[in-house]
Design a protein around this motif. Structure first.
Motif, PDB file in Angstrom:
ATOM      1  N   VAL A 152       0.875  -1.170   0.000  1.00  0.00           N
ATOM      2  CA  VAL A 152       0.000   0.000   0.000  1.00  0.00           C
ATOM      3  C   VAL A 152       0.913   1.221   0.000  1.00  0.00           C
ATOM      4  CG1 VAL A 152      -1.822   1.266   1.187  1.00  0.00           C
ATOM      5  CG2 VAL A 152      -1.825  -1.251   1.200  1.00  0.00           C
ATOM      6  N   ALA A 153       1.046   1.834  -1.165  1.00  0.00           N
ATOM      7  CA  ALA A 153       1.928   2.991  -1.316  1.00  0.00           C
ATOM      8  C   ALA A 153       1.108   4.258  -1.075  1.00  0.00           C
ATOM      9  CB  ALA A 153       2.578   2.992  -2.691  1.00  0.00           C
ATOM     10  N   SER A 154       0.986   5.115  -2.060  1.00  0.00           N
ATOM     11  CA  SER A 154       0.260   6.370  -1.917  1.00  0.00           C
ATOM     12  C   SER A 154       0.286   7.083  -3.260  1.00  0.00           C
ATOM     13  CB  SER A 154       0.929   7.253  -0.857  1.00  0.00           C
ATOM     14  OG  SER A 154       0.436   8.578  -0.891  1.00  0.00           O
ATOM     15  N   ILE A 155      -0.657   7.986  -3.448  1.00  0.00           N
ATOM     16  CA  ILE A 155      -0.546   8.868  -4.602  1.00  0.00           C
ATOM     17  C   ILE A 155       0.736   9.686  -4.485  1.00  0.00           C
ATOM     18  CG2 ILE A 155      -1.796  10.861  -3.672  1.00  0.00           C
ATOM     19  CD1 ILE A 155      -2.186   9.278  -7.185  1.00  0.00           C
ATOM     20  N   GLY A 156       1.239   9.800  -3.244  1.00  0.00           N
ATOM     21  CA  GLY A 156       2.531  10.457  -3.010  1.00  0.00           C
ATOM     22  C   GLY A 156       3.711   9.698  -3.593  1.00  0.00           C
ATOM     23  N   ALA A 157       3.475   8.476  -4.081  1.00  0.00           N
ATOM     24  CA  ALA A 157       4.524   7.735  -4.779  1.00  0.00           C
ATOM     25  C   ALA A 157       4.677   8.205  -6.214  1.00  0.00           C
ATOM     26  CB  ALA A 157       4.210   6.241  -4.769  1.00  0.00           C
ATOM     27  N   ARG A 158       3.798   9.137  -6.638  1.00  0.00           N
ATOM     28  CA  ARG A 158       3.799   9.614  -8.016  1.00  0.00           C
ATOM     29  C   ARG A 158       3.902  11.130  -8.129  1.00  0.00           C
ATOM     30  NH1 ARG A 158       1.867   6.164 -11.933  1.00  0.00           N
ATOM     31  NH2 ARG A 158       1.520   4.040 -11.232  1.00  0.00           N
ATOM     32  N   GLU A 159       3.803  11.830  -7.021  1.00  0.00           N
ATOM     33  CA  GLU A 159       3.852  13.287  -7.075  1.00  0.00           C
ATOM     34  C   GLU A 159       4.424  13.846  -5.777  1.00  0.00           C
ATOM     35  OE1 GLU A 159      -0.621  14.365  -5.423  1.00  0.00           O
ATOM     36  OE2 GLU A 159      -0.326  14.154  -7.597  1.00  0.00           O
ATOM     37  N   VAL A 160       4.953  15.057  -5.863  1.00  0.00           N
ATOM     38  CA  VAL A 160       5.495  15.756  -4.698  1.00  0.00           C
ATOM     39  C   VAL A 160       4.833  17.119  -4.622  1.00  0.00           C
ATOM     40  CG1 VAL A 160       7.571  16.616  -3.543  1.00  0.00           C
ATOM     41  CG2 VAL A 160       7.711  14.592  -5.022  1.00  0.00           C
ATOM     42  N   VAL A 161       4.394  17.484  -3.428  1.00  0.00           N
ATOM     43  CA  VAL A 161       3.832  18.815  -3.188  1.00  0.00           C
ATOM     44  C   VAL A 161       4.555  19.410  -1.991  1.00  0.00           C
ATOM     45  CG1 VAL A 161       1.574  18.166  -4.117  1.00  0.00           C
ATOM     46  CG2 VAL A 161       2.022  17.899  -1.669  1.00  0.00           C
ATOM     47  N   PRO A 162       4.465  20.715  -1.786  1.00  0.00           N
ATOM     48  CA  PRO A 162       5.090  21.303  -0.604  1.00  0.00           C
ATOM     49  C   PRO A 162       4.618  20.587   0.668  1.00  0.00           C
ATOM     50  CG  PRO A 162       4.386  23.032  -2.090  1.00  0.00           C
ATOM     51  CD  PRO A 162       3.841  21.752  -2.653  1.00  0.00           C
ATOM     52  N   THR A 163       5.542  20.283   1.541  1.00  0.00           N
ATOM     53  CA  THR A 163       5.402  19.546   2.814  1.00  0.00           C
ATOM     54  C   THR A 163       5.493  18.032   2.639  1.00  0.00           C
ATOM     55  OG1 THR A 163       2.983  19.229   2.969  1.00  0.00           O
ATOM     56  CG2 THR A 163       3.878  21.357   3.726  1.00  0.00           C
ATOM     57  N   SER A 164       5.473  17.511   1.387  1.00  0.00           N
ATOM     58  CA  SER A 164       5.459  16.047   1.221  1.00  0.00           C
ATOM     59  C   SER A 164       6.807  15.474   0.794  1.00  0.00           C
ATOM     60  CB  SER A 164       4.409  15.628   0.184  1.00  0.00           C
ATOM     61  OG  SER A 164       4.898  15.740  -1.143  1.00  0.00           O
ATOM     62  N   ALA A 165       7.874  16.283   0.807  1.00  0.00           N
ATOM     63  CA  ALA A 165       9.142  15.831   0.225  1.00  0.00           C
ATOM     64  C   ALA A 165       9.618  14.504   0.818  1.00  0.00           C
ATOM     65  CB  ALA A 165      10.210  16.903   0.406  1.00  0.00           C
ATOM     66  N   VAL A 166       9.680  14.416   2.131  1.00  0.00           N
ATOM     67  CA  VAL A 166      10.204  13.192   2.744  1.00  0.00           C
ATOM     68  C   VAL A 166       9.184  12.066   2.637  1.00  0.00           C
ATOM     69  CG1 VAL A 166      11.106  12.151   4.848  1.00  0.00           C
ATOM     70  CG2 VAL A 166      11.681  14.515   4.299  1.00  0.00           C
ATOM     71  N   TYR A 167       7.929  12.369   2.931  1.00  0.00           N
ATOM     72  CA  TYR A 167       6.892  11.342   2.811  1.00  0.00           C
ATOM     73  C   TYR A 167       6.839  10.792   1.390  1.00  0.00           C
ATOM     74  CZ  TYR A 167       2.282   9.172   2.553  1.00  0.00           C
ATOM     75  OH  TYR A 167       1.253   8.286   2.338  1.00  0.00           O
ATOM     76  N   SER A 168       6.785  11.679   0.398  1.00  0.00           N
ATOM     77  CA  SER A 168       6.764  11.225  -0.993  1.00  0.00           C
ATOM     78  C   SER A 168       8.030  10.449  -1.326  1.00  0.00           C
ATOM     79  CB  SER A 168       6.600  12.413  -1.944  1.00  0.00           C
ATOM     80  OG  SER A 168       5.317  12.978  -1.847  1.00  0.00           O
ATOM     81  N   GLY A 169       9.158  10.885  -0.772  1.00  0.00           N
ATOM     82  CA  GLY A 169      10.406  10.153  -0.994  1.00  0.00           C
ATOM     83  C   GLY A 169      10.308   8.716  -0.522  1.00  0.00           C
ATOM     84  N   THR A 170       9.684   8.518   0.649  1.00  0.00           N
ATOM     85  CA  THR A 170       9.547   7.143   1.150  1.00  0.00           C
ATOM     86  C   THR A 170       8.575   6.339   0.300  1.00  0.00           C
ATOM     87  OG1 THR A 170       7.754   7.692   2.728  1.00  0.00           O
ATOM     88  CG2 THR A 170      10.032   7.891   3.514  1.00  0.00           C
ATOM     89  N   LYS A 171       7.559   7.004  -0.234  1.00  0.00           N
ATOM     90  CA  LYS A 171       6.579   6.284  -1.046  1.00  0.00           C
ATOM     91  C   LYS A 171       7.090   6.044  -2.466  1.00  0.00           C
ATOM     92  CE  LYS A 171       3.486   5.531   2.058  1.00  0.00           C
ATOM     93  NZ  LYS A 171       3.148   4.151   2.459  1.00  0.00           N
ATOM     94  N   PHE A 172       7.879   6.977  -3.005  1.00  0.00           N
ATOM     95  CA  PHE A 172       8.576   6.694  -4.266  1.00  0.00           C
ATOM     96  C   PHE A 172       9.455   5.463  -4.069  1.00  0.00           C
ATOM     97  CE2 PHE A 172       7.220  10.744  -5.887  1.00  0.00           C
ATOM     98  CZ  PHE A 172       7.469  10.747  -7.256  1.00  0.00           C
ATOM     99  N   ALA A 173      10.153   5.409  -2.937  1.00  0.00           N
ATOM    100  CA  ALA A 173      11.022   4.264  -2.646  1.00  0.00           C
ATOM    101  C   ALA A 173      10.207   2.980  -2.536  1.00  0.00           C
ATOM    102  CB  ALA A 173      11.796   4.516  -1.351  1.00  0.00           C
ATOM    103  N   ALA A 174       9.069   3.051  -1.850  1.00  0.00           N
ATOM    104  CA  ALA A 174       8.230   1.861  -1.699  1.00  0.00           C
ATOM    105  C   ALA A 174       7.767   1.341  -3.058  1.00  0.00           C
ATOM    106  CB  ALA A 174       7.024   2.183  -0.815  1.00  0.00           C
ATOM    107  N   ARG A 175       7.377   2.265  -3.921  1.00  0.00           N
ATOM    108  CA  ARG A 175       6.941   1.857  -5.260  1.00  0.00           C
ATOM    109  C   ARG A 175       8.106   1.253  -6.041  1.00  0.00           C
ATOM    110  NH1 ARG A 175       5.548   5.691 -10.219  1.00  0.00           N
ATOM    111  NH2 ARG A 175       4.592   4.179 -11.626  1.00  0.00           N
ATOM    112  N   ALA A 176       9.283   1.854  -5.953  1.00  0.00           N
ATOM    113  CA  ALA A 176      10.453   1.337  -6.679  1.00  0.00           C
ATOM    114  C   ALA A 176      10.863  -0.031  -6.156  1.00  0.00           C
ATOM    115  CB  ALA A 176      11.616   2.323  -6.552  1.00  0.00           C
ATOM    116  N   ILE A 177      10.869  -0.191  -4.838  1.00  0.00           N
ATOM    117  CA  ILE A 177      11.246  -1.479  -4.250  1.00  0.00           C
ATOM    118  C   ILE A 177      10.267  -2.564  -4.679  1.00  0.00           C
ATOM    119  CG2 ILE A 177      11.377  -2.743  -2.066  1.00  0.00           C
ATOM    120  CD1 ILE A 177      12.430  -0.042  -0.846  1.00  0.00           C
ATOM    121  N   THR A 178       8.980  -2.228  -4.652  1.00  0.00           N
ATOM    122  CA  THR A 178       7.965  -3.219  -5.026  1.00  0.00           C
ATOM    123  C   THR A 178       8.061  -3.582  -6.503  1.00  0.00           C
ATOM    124  OG1 THR A 178       6.543  -2.284  -3.308  1.00  0.00           O
ATOM    125  CG2 THR A 178       5.516  -3.764  -4.894  1.00  0.00           C
ATOM    126  N   GLU A 179       8.317  -2.598  -7.354  1.00  0.00           N
ATOM    127  CA  GLU A 179       8.479  -2.890  -8.778  1.00  0.00           C
ATOM    128  C   GLU A 179       9.739  -3.719  -9.025  1.00  0.00           C
ATOM    129  OE1 GLU A 179       8.221  -2.988 -12.989  1.00  0.00           O
ATOM    130  OE2 GLU A 179       6.784  -2.951 -11.317  1.00  0.00           O
TER     131      GLU A 179
END
Length: 256
Positions: A152-179
Motif C-alpha cells: 500500500v503505497a500512496s498517490i505520493g509515490a507519483r507526485e510531490v507537493v510542498p510539505t510532502s518531500a520526505v513522505y513522498s520520498g519514502t513512497k517513491f522508494a516503496a513503489r520502486a522497491i515493489t516494482e
C-alpha cells in the motif's frame, strides 16, 4: 500439531493473509473485508487494544464465512518482530499466501522545519518496514512456489507537493522497491502496488507542523472511505494465479 492452528479446508480461494498496520484506517478495513470473504487473516499493529477490538467486531463474520482473525502486536521497524509475525502466521495455518505491507506514517512538514526525528520515523516505517516484510516472507513464498506481495503505497509515490518531500520520498522508494521485487521474483510470486489518494484515516493526526496540518485539512475535504482500498486489495488477491495485477490507483472522483 499446534492446537491453535486454524482449520484449513480445500477451498483454493481461501488464503492466509498477513496485514500490517491493521489497527486503523486502510489496514483495519482490509483485515475486516478479507475475514468477511472467508480468508484467514493475521493482523499486526503496535496497538494491541485496537486489534482486540477488531477481533471482536469480526468474530461473527469469521463464523459465517469460515475465515479467521488472529491479532499480533507488531512493530514493523523491528526486523526480528516481523520475522516472528510471519513465522507465527505460518505455524497457525501451515502457509502464508499474501503479505499486505500497509503500515505507514505521514507527519508532513516543510524541509526547513527540520523535523529530523519525524523524517527518520517515516524512513523506518515506510521503507525499512516494507523491506522487513519482504525479507521475512520471500523465503516462504519461494519454498512453497506461490505467494502475493501487496504494497500500500500512496498517490505520493507519483507526485510531490510542498510539505510532502520526505513522505513522498519514502513512497517513491516503496513503489520502486515493489516494482524491483516484481521484476526479480519468480513468476509464481505475484506483486501488486496499490496507491490510494485521499482516504479517511488517522494518518494526518501525526502532523505536528501547523502549516502542513492546515494544508492537509483543505486537501482532505473530499476523502473516500478505507473500504475502497480494501476492495482493491480483494480484487488483486481474487484474480486467477496466472494474473498479476501490478498497479492500482484509487482516489476520490473529485481529487484531480
Amino acid at each position: 500439531m499446534n492446537p491453535n492452528r486454524a482449520e484449513i479446508d480445500d477451498r483454493t480461494d481461501r488464503k492466509t493473509v498477513l496485514v500490517t498496520g491493521a489497527s486503523s484506517g486502510i489496514g483495519e478495513a482490509v483485515a475486516a473485508r478479507l475475514v468477511h470473504e472467508g480468508h484467514h487473516v493475521v493482523a499486526g499493529a503496535r496497538r494491541a487494544d485496537r486489534l482486540r477490538a477488531l477481533a471482536g467486531r469480526t468474530a461473527e463474520a469469521a463464523s459465517r464465512s469460515g475465515g479467521s482473525f488472529h491479532a499480533v502486536q507488531l512493530d514493523v521497524t523491528d526486523r526480528e518482530d516481523v520475522a516472528a509475525f510471519v513465522a507465527e502466521a505460518r505455524d497457525r495455518t501451515g502457509r502464508v499466501d499474501v503479505f499486505v505491507n500497509n503500515a505507514g506514517v505521514m507527519p508532513l512538514s516543510r524541509l526547513d522545519s527540520l523535523l529530523v526525528d519525524e523524517w527518520d520515523r517515516m524512513i523506518d516505517v515506510n521503507v525499512r518496514g516494507l523491506l522487513h516484510g519482504i525479507a521475512a516472507t520471500l523465503p516462504h513464498f519461494t519454498a512453497q512456489g506461490s505467494g502475493h506481495f501487496i504494497t500500500v503505497a500512496s498517490i505520493g509515490a507519483r507526485e510531490v507537493v510542498p510539505t510532502s518531500a520526505v513522505y513522498s520520498g519514502t513512497k517513491f522508494a516503496a513503489r520502486a522497491i515493489t516494482e524491483g521485487l516484481r521484476q526479480e521474483a519468480d513468476p509464481s510470486i505475484r506483486v501488486t502496488t496499490i496507491s490510494p489518494g485521499v482516504v479517511a484515516s488517522e494518518l494526518a493526526d501525526s502532523i505536528t507542523d501547523s502549516g502542513a496540518a492546515e494544508m492537509m485539512r483543505t486537501y482532505r475535504t473530499h476523502a473516500i472511505q478505507p473500504d475502497a482500498i480494501a476492495g482493491a486489495v480483494s480484487y488483486a488477491i481474487g484474480q486467477p494465479a496466472d494474473v498479476d495485477v501490478n498497479e492500482i490507483i484509487v482516489r476520490p472522483a473529485r481529487q484531480r
